[in-house]
Design a protein around this motif. Structure first.
Motif, PDB file in Angstrom:
ATOM      1  N   SER A 127       0.826  -1.214   0.000  1.00  0.00           N
ATOM      2  CA  SER A 127       0.000   0.000   0.000  1.00  0.00           C
ATOM      3  C   SER A 127       0.856   1.259   0.000  1.00  0.00           C
ATOM      4  O   SER A 127       0.395   2.336  -0.382  1.00  0.00           O
ATOM      5  N   TYR A 143       3.013   1.980  -2.007  1.00  0.00           N
ATOM      6  CA  TYR A 143       3.218   2.431  -3.387  1.00  0.00           C
ATOM      7  C   TYR A 143       2.058   3.293  -3.883  1.00  0.00           C
ATOM      8  O   TYR A 143       2.057   3.730  -5.045  1.00  0.00           O
ATOM      9  N   GLY A 144       1.066   3.504  -3.039  1.00  0.00           N
ATOM     10  CA  GLY A 144      -0.058   4.354  -3.420  1.00  0.00           C
ATOM     11  C   GLY A 144      -1.084   3.666  -4.281  1.00  0.00           C
ATOM     12  O   GLY A 144      -1.836   4.324  -5.001  1.00  0.00           O
TER      13      GLY A 144
END
Length: 253
Positions: free
Chosen positions: A52, A54-55
């Motif tokens: 998560s 990493y967006g």
């Protein structure tokens, strides 16, 4: 080179360690929303938290892919959580080396049927994707007779055959299917790390077979998977990409 993976949705089985973890991270770094599963709930939660970062949207659950109903439920819930499925990566193996009935049964349920059930469960959503791709993980043990002859090698060979059949059958639906066959891949806690510690003679023998003088890394395998899963490989289907540092000597025609 832009692989075109940003915004796509991927399911990766066995996404907490080794090659599977590297695949999930590589896809997430490219902007792909990722769902993973593995047997250890704590490791799944940790991997999901890292992915998560990493967006991207992430989803995870503890699943034994040898459990057909549990695998099917994970595929449905993962697709709901991500908002669709564009990519499926069948990565889990039972690593069944023992040539006994238990080994054969476990290899069949996990390696073979785990792959088949994953694809079948994801198919309705793949059919709605404009960039649908299936990537299965085989092994060089599926190409040559080595110390893993028996259930592991046999089912890895069967996965290549199954995937190339999918490629032919699904081409009219614009769904691609390819295989990556890793050579010996080293990572901490992995099979070759364990062999190095427990059977150094076998480790040295295996290492000596590779003309590069080393084993592969999970990231090197993940790079191949990311390409085959991506729209950049839009006309690549039915292939078996061997990533082994020239370990195997058979000519693939």
């Amino acid at each position: 080179m832009d692989l075109g993976l940003q915004g796509l949705n991927a399911l990766v089985t066995g996404g907490t360690k080794g090659i599977g973890r590297a695949i999930a991270q590589t896809l997430a770094a490219e902007g792909t929303h990722v769902a993973i599963c593995a047997r250890n709930a704590g490791e799944v939660a940790q991997a999901v938290a890292e992915l998560s970062g990493y967006g991207v949207k992430t989803f995870g659950r503890a699943v034994d892919v040898g459990d057909g109903p549990a695998l099917k439920a994970w595929v449905k819930d993962a697709g709901d959580a991500l908002g669709g499925v564009d990519i499926v990566v069948a990565n889990v193996s039972a690593l069944a080396i023992a040539n006994d009935e238990t080994g054969w049964q476990r290899g069949f349920e996990v390696d073979m049927m785990g792959t088949v059930r994953l694809v079948d469960a994801a198919m309705p959503r793949l059919e709605r994707s404009p960039h649908a791709a299936i990537v299965t993980i085989s092994s060089v043990s599926g190409r040559e007779i080595d110390f893993a002859a028996g259930p592991y090698g046999a089912f890895k060979a069967a996965i290549v055959h199954y995937t190339q059949g999918l490629a032919h059958q699904l081409a009219p639906k614009h769904i691609r299917a390819n295989t990556v066959s890793p050579g010996n891949t080293y990572f901490r806690g992995g099979v070759w790390d364990q062999i190095e510690q427990g059977n150094p003679a076998l480790y040295a023998q295996a290492l000596a077979l590779n003309p590069t003088g080393r084993m592969g890394t999970p990231q090197e395998m993940a790079n191949a998977v990311a390409f085959l899963a991506s729209p950049a490989a839009s006309f690549v289907t039915g292939s078996n990409l061997v990533v082994d540092g020239a370990l195997t000597r058979g000519v693939q025609l």
